[in-house]
Design a protein around this motif. Sequence first.
Motif, PDB file in Angstrom:
ATOM      1  N   SER A 249     -52.886 -40.997  56.165  1.00 22.67           N
ATOM      2  CA  SER A 249     -54.004 -40.811  57.092  1.00 22.67           C
ATOM      3  C   SER A 249     -54.516 -42.165  57.582  1.00 22.67           C
ATOM      4  O   SER A 249     -54.916 -42.290  58.742  1.00 22.67           O
ATOM      5  CB  SER A 249     -55.121 -40.002  56.436  1.00 22.67           C
ATOM      6  N   ALA A 250     -54.514 -43.162  56.715  1.00 22.24           N
ATOM      7  CA  ALA A 250     -54.942 -44.495  57.129  1.00 22.24           C
ATOM      8  C   ALA A 250     -53.967 -45.066  58.152  1.00 22.24           C
ATOM      9  O   ALA A 250     -54.380 -45.666  59.150  1.00 22.24           O
ATOM     10  CB  ALA A 250     -55.062 -45.416  55.923  1.00 22.24           C
ATOM     11  N   ASN A 251     -52.665 -44.877  57.920  1.00 15.64           N
ATOM     12  CA  ASN A 251     -51.660 -45.361  58.877  1.00 15.64           C
ATOM     13  C   ASN A 251     -51.798 -44.650  60.216  1.00 15.64           C
ATOM     14  O   ASN A 251     -51.683 -45.276  61.273  1.00 15.64           O
ATOM     15  CB  ASN A 251     -50.253 -45.168  58.331  1.00 15.64           C
ATOM     16  N   ALA A 252     -52.063 -43.342  60.161  1.00 13.22           N
ATOM     17  CA  ALA A 252     -52.256 -42.585  61.399  1.00 13.22           C
ATOM     18  C   ALA A 252     -53.495 -43.075  62.138  1.00 13.22           C
ATOM     19  O   ALA A 252     -53.482 -43.214  63.367  1.00 13.22           O
ATOM     20  CB  ALA A 252     -52.364 -41.095  61.090  1.00 13.22           C
ATOM     21  N   SER A 253     -54.560 -43.360  61.391  1.00 12.45           N
ATOM     22  CA  SER A 253     -55.781 -43.877  62.005  1.00 12.45           C
ATOM     23  C   SER A 253     -55.539 -45.235  62.647  1.00 12.45           C
ATOM     24  O   SER A 253     -56.012 -45.502  63.757  1.00 12.45           O
ATOM     25  CB  SER A 253     -56.902 -44.008  60.968  1.00 12.45           C
ATOM     26  N   LEU A 254     -54.798 -46.091  61.949  1.00 13.38           N
ATOM     27  CA  LEU A 254     -54.486 -47.413  62.506  1.00 13.38           C
ATOM     28  C   LEU A 254     -53.675 -47.297  63.792  1.00 13.38           C
ATOM     29  O   LEU A 254     -53.956 -47.986  64.777  1.00 13.38           O
ATOM     30  CB  LEU A 254     -53.733 -48.258  61.481  1.00 13.38           C
ATOM     31  N   GLU A 255     -52.674 -46.428  63.773  1.00 17.03           N
ATOM     32  CA  GLU A 255     -51.841 -46.244  64.968  1.00 17.03           C
ATOM     33  C   GLU A 255     -52.663 -45.701  66.133  1.00 17.03           C
ATOM     34  O   GLU A 255     -52.519 -46.160  67.270  1.00 17.03           O
ATOM     35  CB  GLU A 255     -50.676 -45.304  64.661  1.00 17.03           C
ATOM     36  N   LEU A 256     -53.537 -44.738  65.857  1.00 17.00           N
ATOM     37  CA  LEU A 256     -54.368 -44.152  66.892  1.00 17.00           C
ATOM     38  C   LEU A 256     -55.312 -45.195  67.480  1.00 17.00           C
ATOM     39  O   LEU A 256     -55.442 -45.321  68.706  1.00 17.00           O
ATOM     40  CB  LEU A 256     -55.165 -42.971  66.337  1.00 17.00           C
ATOM     41  N   LEU A 257     -55.963 -45.953  66.612  1.00 16.69           N
ATOM     42  CA  LEU A 257     -56.891 -46.983  67.086  1.00 16.69           C
ATOM     43  C   LEU A 257     -56.171 -48.067  67.879  1.00 16.69           C
ATOM     44  O   LEU A 257     -56.690 -48.549  68.890  1.00 16.69           O
ATOM     45  CB  LEU A 257     -57.650 -47.596  65.910  1.00 16.69           C
TER      46      LEU A 257
END
Length: 130
Positions: free
Chosen positions: A3-11
């Motif tokens: 979820s952190a990686n997904a958040s980083l990619e989205l941001l």
Amino acid sequence: ADSANASLELLESQLSAASDTEKQTIQAELQSVKDAVQRDQSQALELLQQAFRLFRQGDSREDLLTARSFVAFILIRMDRYWEASAVSDFVCRSGTGTDVGLKGGAFALFSYRKLLETLPAERHAGIMNA
């Protein structure tokens, strides 16, 4: 971690498409997520290192190797390749013929590759021939 990686990619994708006024807000959010990931990794590393103190002579060596492979993985994620290579090499050698040992070997090779990438090209020959 996912979820952190997904958040980083989205941001990061939002940052590239953002206006100048939105960029500061997104950069602050991005830094906040990166800080949280770093804090979580450090805490996980501490917990695993504390868990090593709880292992006793009669405990499962497989569980101990698995915990060490988690340590190697976290060290890789933290870009601490020297430490990761040492831990994963130990896991590889201690877990010969097991899935954990194979994973340790893969982590060791990855760490060695990242270490070579950080060295100047003129030093590669000395290391590769050692």
